[in-house]
Design an enzyme around this catalytic site. Sequence first.
Site, PDB file in Angstrom:
ATOM      1  N   GLU A  44      36.614  45.331 -36.503  1.00 37.51           N
ATOM      2  CA  GLU A  44      35.516  45.538 -37.444  1.00 37.51           C
ATOM      3  C   GLU A  44      35.136  47.006 -37.415  1.00 37.51           C
ATOM      4  O   GLU A  44      34.738  47.528 -36.372  1.00 37.51           O
ATOM      5  CB  GLU A  44      34.306  44.673 -37.080  1.00 37.51           C
ATOM      6  CG  GLU A  44      33.169  44.788 -38.094  1.00 37.51           C
ATOM      7  CD  GLU A  44      31.988  43.890 -37.755  1.00 37.51           C
ATOM      8  OE1 GLU A  44      31.712  42.955 -38.524  1.00 37.51           O
ATOM      9  OE2 GLU A  44      31.351  44.137 -36.708  1.00 37.51           O
ATOM     10  N   TYR A  71      32.402  48.834 -45.489  1.00 44.13           N
ATOM     11  CA  TYR A  71      32.616  47.854 -44.416  1.00 44.13           C
ATOM     12  C   TYR A  71      34.058  47.390 -44.488  1.00 44.13           C
ATOM     13  O   TYR A  71      34.591  47.128 -45.563  1.00 44.13           O
ATOM     14  CB  TYR A  71      31.691  46.645 -44.586  1.00 44.13           C
ATOM     15  CG  TYR A  71      31.992  45.520 -43.611  1.00 44.13           C
ATOM     16  CD1 TYR A  71      31.367  45.466 -42.371  1.00 44.13           C
ATOM     17  CD2 TYR A  71      32.928  44.529 -43.916  1.00 44.13           C
ATOM     18  CE1 TYR A  71      31.654  44.458 -41.459  1.00 44.13           C
ATOM     19  CE2 TYR A  71      33.225  43.515 -43.004  1.00 44.13           C
ATOM     20  CZ  TYR A  71      32.594  43.491 -41.792  1.00 44.13           C
ATOM     21  OH  TYR A  71      32.893  42.490 -40.900  1.00 44.13           O
TER      22      TYR A  71
END
Length: 401
Positions: free
Chosen positions: A210, A122
């Site tokens: 993101e 992530y």
Amino acid sequence: MNLHEYQGKNLLKEYGVAIQEGIVANTAEEAVTAYNDIKERTGSDVAVVKAQIHAGGRGKGGGVKLVKSLDELKTESGNILGMMLKTPQTPGGMTGPGKKVNKILIAEDAYAPDFDACDEFYMSILMDRGRKCNVIIYSTEGGMDIEKVAEETPHLVHKEYIDPTLGLQGFQLRKIAFNLGLSGQAFKEMTKFTSNLYKAFLGADASLFEINPTLKTADDRIIAVDCKVSLDENALFRHKDLAELRDVTEEDPTEVEAKSYGLNYVNLDGNVGCMVNGAGLAMATMDIIKLSGGEPANFLDVGGTADAARVEQAFRIILRDPAVKAILINIFGGIVRCDRVAQGVVDAYKNMGDAITVPIIVRLQGTNADIAKDIIDNSGLEVHSAIQLQEAADLVSKVLG
């Protein structure tokens, strides 16, 4: 302003960030063409069909499907295009109405040839307003809800703060790759990936990047498999090309309409509509509504030109919400004179006739506030006037019962 995944990936690619390649399709026929193009380029029958909406968690709602043949591609693209996709991030969550899928991305299989040899990470970049600097947030637990990871295993979420005067340093890039457990070629690829990602973030005047998951492939490449991008709308005047990527079908139609009238409007879940001039005053007005026992139904800033036409449009937009039981107008007359605003309210009220069915409280303070109060009080309309903020709060409480 939010971008679709395919738009965000195209932006990243311009800055040298490796991405999962794909082709966007608006129809089932275009999806077939895209699939055949990808198959010819990769030599594989495997591809991914990904719904393009402004929300995460698409896989949980059936908006991401792996296909292994042309027939599967036709079936899944037909199912996804036009569906009302519900995800944890669409309005109302998994039980809400969802968002209609108008576009799909046909993407290559980034996990080939060895799925088990791949690792998912992530990574996101945003501003930490408390520290007044950008921060890179990253974790070895990619592909999962980062909020859940942060809650249950906070030690697996790392943050790298970037000094705005020095910029992202080489030692920070190496630290990120090291904390992700990488070595060798993958280590080098991650430092390059992160560096280019940060350049893209700055270059686009973004408020959020993101990448979840950020993928380490079997041959140690680092690529962006998914991409969520939010741009700072205040900086779009510097990026005409990016401003043209806005997809208004993904936005609240009422907010889009309000913007066309020069109104700053955000829909909320309360029962008291509010109309103000200035963002700071709007926040204070919403606080007053809550302290008076109500809940703000919206944020609406009419700006510095609160004339009759603009006030009327603001009325119509607020009253479109059936939950609104009262409207509080809170104007500070500085550049704009209170008497002009008051006359605008009266004229708008008369123009709308029976369309206004809820009590209206008008609080005007500043230039010619006393004249404005006389205009409201002598209008013969069902409008309650106030000068002091406490008066307005008391009137809100009264009309809500």
